[in-house]
Motif scaffolding. Structure first.
Motif, PDB file in Angstrom:
ATOM      1  N   CYS A   1       0.847  -1.195   0.000  1.00  0.00           N
ATOM      2  CA  CYS A   1       0.000   0.000   0.000  1.00  0.00           C
ATOM      3  C   CYS A   1       0.876   1.236   0.000  1.00  0.00           C
ATOM      4  O   CYS A   1       1.771   1.371   0.840  1.00  0.00           O
ATOM      5  CB  CYS A   1      -0.912  -0.009   1.227  1.00  0.00           C
ATOM      6  SG  CYS A   1      -1.969   1.465   1.334  1.00  0.00           S
ATOM      7  N   GLU A   2       0.642   2.118  -0.941  1.00  0.00           N
ATOM      8  CA  GLU A   2       1.296   3.420  -0.972  1.00  0.00           C
ATOM      9  C   GLU A   2       0.191   4.485  -0.904  1.00  0.00           C
ATOM     10  O   GLU A   2      -0.459   4.780  -1.915  1.00  0.00           O
ATOM     11  CB  GLU A   2       2.126   3.582  -2.241  1.00  0.00           C
ATOM     12  CG  GLU A   2       2.734   4.974  -2.439  1.00  0.00           C
ATOM     13  CD  GLU A   2       3.451   5.463  -1.188  1.00  0.00           C
ATOM     14  OE1 GLU A   2       2.838   6.269  -0.444  1.00  0.00           O
ATOM     15  OE2 GLU A   2       4.590   5.055  -0.952  1.00  0.00           O
ATOM     16  N   PRO A   3      -0.072   5.045   0.267  1.00  0.00           N
ATOM     17  CA  PRO A   3      -1.203   5.972   0.408  1.00  0.00           C
ATOM     18  C   PRO A   3      -0.985   7.341  -0.217  1.00  0.00           C
ATOM     19  O   PRO A   3      -1.951   8.051  -0.494  1.00  0.00           O
ATOM     20  CB  PRO A   3      -1.374   6.080   1.926  1.00  0.00           C
ATOM     21  CG  PRO A   3      -0.013   5.776   2.478  1.00  0.00           C
ATOM     22  CD  PRO A   3       0.586   4.765   1.547  1.00  0.00           C
ATOM     23  N   ARG A   4       0.279   7.735  -0.441  1.00  0.00           N
ATOM     24  CA  ARG A   4       0.511   9.036  -1.067  1.00  0.00           C
ATOM     25  C   ARG A   4      -0.043   9.020  -2.488  1.00  0.00           C
ATOM     26  O   ARG A   4       0.281   8.131  -3.268  1.00  0.00           O
ATOM     27  CB  ARG A   4       2.004   9.363  -1.104  1.00  0.00           C
ATOM     28  CG  ARG A   4       2.628   9.582   0.259  1.00  0.00           C
ATOM     29  CD  ARG A   4       4.115   9.863   0.150  1.00  0.00           C
ATOM     30  NE  ARG A   4       4.801   8.776  -0.528  1.00  0.00           N
ATOM     31  CZ  ARG A   4       5.723   8.951  -1.471  1.00  0.00           C
ATOM     32  NH1 ARG A   4       6.052  10.162  -1.879  1.00  0.00           N
ATOM     33  NH2 ARG A   4       6.318   7.905  -2.025  1.00  0.00           N
ATOM     34  N   PRO A   5      -0.875   9.997  -2.849  1.00  0.00           N
ATOM     35  CA  PRO A   5      -1.516   9.945  -4.163  1.00  0.00           C
ATOM     36  C   PRO A   5      -0.544  10.212  -5.297  1.00  0.00           C
ATOM     37  O   PRO A   5       0.435  10.934  -5.150  1.00  0.00           O
ATOM     38  CB  PRO A   5      -2.564  11.067  -4.066  1.00  0.00           C
ATOM     39  CG  PRO A   5      -2.004  12.036  -3.069  1.00  0.00           C
ATOM     40  CD  PRO A   5      -1.275  11.183  -2.069  1.00  0.00           C
ATOM     41  N   GLY A   6      -0.813   9.590  -6.435  1.00  0.00           N
ATOM     42  CA  GLY A   6      -0.031   9.852  -7.633  1.00  0.00           C
ATOM     43  C   GLY A   6       0.641   8.613  -8.172  1.00  0.00           C
ATOM     44  O   GLY A   6       1.200   7.798  -7.411  1.00  0.00           O
ATOM     45  N   LEU A   7       0.579   8.460  -9.505  1.00  0.00           N
ATOM     46  CA  LEU A   7       1.167   7.292 -10.144  1.00  0.00           C
ATOM     47  C   LEU A   7       2.672   7.231  -9.927  1.00  0.00           C
ATOM     48  O   LEU A   7       3.238   6.151  -9.748  1.00  0.00           O
ATOM     49  CB  LEU A   7       0.845   7.315 -11.645  1.00  0.00           C
ATOM     50  CG  LEU A   7       1.409   6.181 -12.495  1.00  0.00           C
ATOM     51  CD1 LEU A   7       0.982   4.819 -11.954  1.00  0.00           C
ATOM     52  CD2 LEU A   7       0.970   6.334 -13.949  1.00  0.00           C
ATOM     53  N   ALA A   8       3.350   8.387  -9.940  1.00  0.00           N
ATOM     54  CA  ALA A   8       4.798   8.377  -9.750  1.00  0.00           C
ATOM     55  C   ALA A   8       5.155   7.862  -8.357  1.00  0.00           C
ATOM     56  O   ALA A   8       6.115   7.094  -8.198  1.00  0.00           O
ATOM     57  CB  ALA A   8       5.368   9.776  -9.959  1.00  0.00           C
ATOM     58  N   ALA A   9       4.392   8.266  -7.343  1.00  0.00           N
ATOM     59  CA  ALA A   9       4.638   7.768  -5.985  1.00  0.00           C
ATOM     60  C   ALA A   9       4.433   6.256  -5.928  1.00  0.00           C
ATOM     61  O   ALA A   9       5.198   5.531  -5.268  1.00  0.00           O
ATOM     62  CB  ALA A   9       3.723   8.477  -4.985  1.00  0.00           C
ATOM     63  N   ALA A  10       3.394   5.768  -6.609  1.00  0.00           N
ATOM     64  CA  ALA A  10       3.135   4.329  -6.635  1.00  0.00           C
ATOM     65  C   ALA A  10       4.251   3.581  -7.360  1.00  0.00           C
ATOM     66  O   ALA A  10       4.701   2.516  -6.927  1.00  0.00           O
ATOM     67  CB  ALA A  10       1.792   4.053  -7.297  1.00  0.00           C
ATOM     68  N   ARG A  11       4.716   4.121  -8.472  1.00  0.00           N
ATOM     69  CA  ARG A  11       5.822   3.480  -9.192  1.00  0.00           C
ATOM     70  C   ARG A  11       7.069   3.412  -8.305  1.00  0.00           C
ATOM     71  O   ARG A  11       7.795   2.412  -8.307  1.00  0.00           O
ATOM     72  CB  ARG A  11       6.132   4.244 -10.481  1.00  0.00           C
ATOM     73  CG  ARG A  11       5.065   4.132 -11.575  1.00  0.00           C
ATOM     74  CD  ARG A  11       5.626   4.653 -12.886  1.00  0.00           C
ATOM     75  NE  ARG A  11       4.644   4.843 -13.927  1.00  0.00           N
ATOM     76  CZ  ARG A  11       4.213   3.877 -14.742  1.00  0.00           C
ATOM     77  NH1 ARG A  11       4.648   2.644 -14.594  1.00  0.00           N
ATOM     78  NH2 ARG A  11       3.338   4.160 -15.703  1.00  0.00           N
ATOM     79  N   ASN A  12       7.327   4.477  -7.555  1.00  0.00           N
ATOM     80  CA  ASN A  12       8.488   4.476  -6.665  1.00  0.00           C
ATOM     81  C   ASN A  12       8.359   3.422  -5.576  1.00  0.00           C
ATOM     82  O   ASN A  12       9.337   2.767  -5.208  1.00  0.00           O
ATOM     83  CB  ASN A  12       8.665   5.863  -6.043  1.00  0.00           C
ATOM     84  CG  ASN A  12       9.209   6.872  -7.035  1.00  0.00           C
ATOM     85  OD1 ASN A  12       9.896   6.515  -7.997  1.00  0.00           O
ATOM     86  ND2 ASN A  12       8.900   8.143  -6.828  1.00  0.00           N
ATOM     87  N   ALA A  13       7.150   3.242  -5.059  1.00  0.00           N
ATOM     88  CA  ALA A  13       6.934   2.193  -4.063  1.00  0.00           C
ATOM     89  C   ALA A  13       7.206   0.818  -4.658  1.00  0.00           C
ATOM     90  O   ALA A  13       7.788  -0.053  -4.005  1.00  0.00           O
ATOM     91  CB  ALA A  13       5.502   2.271  -3.534  1.00  0.00           C
TER      92      ALA A  13
END
Length: 328
Positions: free
Chosen positions: A82-94
């Motif tokens: 789970c990556e709660p910070r919004p945004g596709l870039a944040a999810a890709r980094n996770a």
């Protein structure tokens, strides 16, 4: 901060050859077919060991519950985070933080992987070349309009003469993990859910080029994009969002990649020709060049505002500053 793990079975043992990274938010209905297609491709080419990392980017639907169930039953190594910070870039980094594979494969949650995907991937990476490589993107549902696809039958490498936007699509983007380590994290100002709405993948390509890392498109490694956009309004919005991200991209890289401005000039020239009955940006979808110009300017202005307002630094910038401090 490391993303929170949701998988009840942390993966152990030797690192796999491939990590599929899928980022998702509130789209469990399309996510499950995507996961199934990746699992089927892994079974079809089991000698090229793979894992699947799914990043839930703060979903409020049943995504978390379904991922936990899928993880329990999966015959392919499966990690849900789970990556709660919004945004596709944040999810890709996770996803980058958790992936263990030698080759990293980014696939969007509304895509289905061809059953021979891993066979093609293994062939292209057999020599161990350090590149960013994208594959073919076909329409998954004939009812969807032909946008966000890449059907070129010709293998090609990115040069400054070609606009990086769409050269390799982020829904089918692969790289050796050494390449990702060298380029760093995705810029979280870009991408869906971020201030600039798009172009986190294009920014990554530009940064690769500036480091001398080749960016290549190959006409296989095929995925099918079920984007679900079937009316002009949805396509026009996406067209504007892409152009906004590209405008921010031009300003970000204006010093080290001034060749991006050449593409803005060409778009302006094409827009002026369009006033004299010249060709549209996309004749089939009847998309104009003018939204590109307007949204490029808006994106550049937005990027400038983010800089002037001294918005929170991206993780990429914090890492660079830390590395510089440690080097002193």
């Amino acid at each position: 901060m490391m993303p929170a793990a949701m998988s009840p079975r942390p993966q152990q043992g030797p690192a796999p050859a491939v990590s599929f990274i899928v980022c998702t938010r509130d789209r469990v209905a399309v996510l499950e077919p995507c996961i199934s297609s990746i699992q089927a491709a892994c079974r079809a080419h089991a000698d090229f060991a793979a894992e699947l990392v799914v990043v839930d980017n703060g979903s409020t639907d049943s995504t978390a519950k379904r991922l936990a169930s899928i993880a329990e039953l999966s015959d392919i190594p499966f990690t849900a985070i789970c990556e709660p910070r919004p945004g596709l870039a944040a999810a890709r980094n996770a996803g980058l933080e958790r992936a263990r594979g030698r080759v990293l494969v980014f696939v969007d949650d509304d895509c289905a992987v061809h059953k021979d995907y891993l066979r093609d991937l293994q062939r292209h990476y057999a020599a161990g070349e350090r590149v960013i490589r994208g594959g073919r993107v076909e329409i998954g549902d004939p009812r969807d309009l032909p946008f966000t696809i890449k059907r070129s039958p010709v293998r090609a490498r990115l040069t400054p003469d070609v606009h990086p936007g769409g050269f390799v699509l982020g829904c089918n983007m692969t790289m050796h993990r050494d390449v990702a380590a060298r380029i760093g994290r995705f810029d979280e100002r870009f991408g869906a859910g971020g201030p600039l709405r798009s172009a986190e993948d294009t920014d990554y390509l530009v940064r690769a080029v500036l480091l001398g890392i080749p960016v290549e498109y190959v006409p296989d490694m095929t995925i099918y994009h079920h984007h679900g956009r079937r009316d002009r309004k949805a396509i026009e919005k996406l067209h504007r969002d892409y152009s906004m991200g590209n405008g921010g991209l031009c300003l970000k890289h204006i010093r080290h990649a001034p060749w991006l401005l050449r593409h803005f000039y060409w778009s302006m020239r094409a827009a002026l020709r369009e006033l004299r009955k010249g060709p549209l940006f996309d004749r089939e979808l009847k998309l104009s060049h003018w939204p590109i110009i307007g949204m490029n300017l808006l994106g550049a202005a937005k990027f400038a505002v983010l800089l002037l307002a001294k918005s929170p630094k991206t993780t990429e910038m914090r890492q660079e500053q830390q590395a510089n401090a440690e080097a002193r």
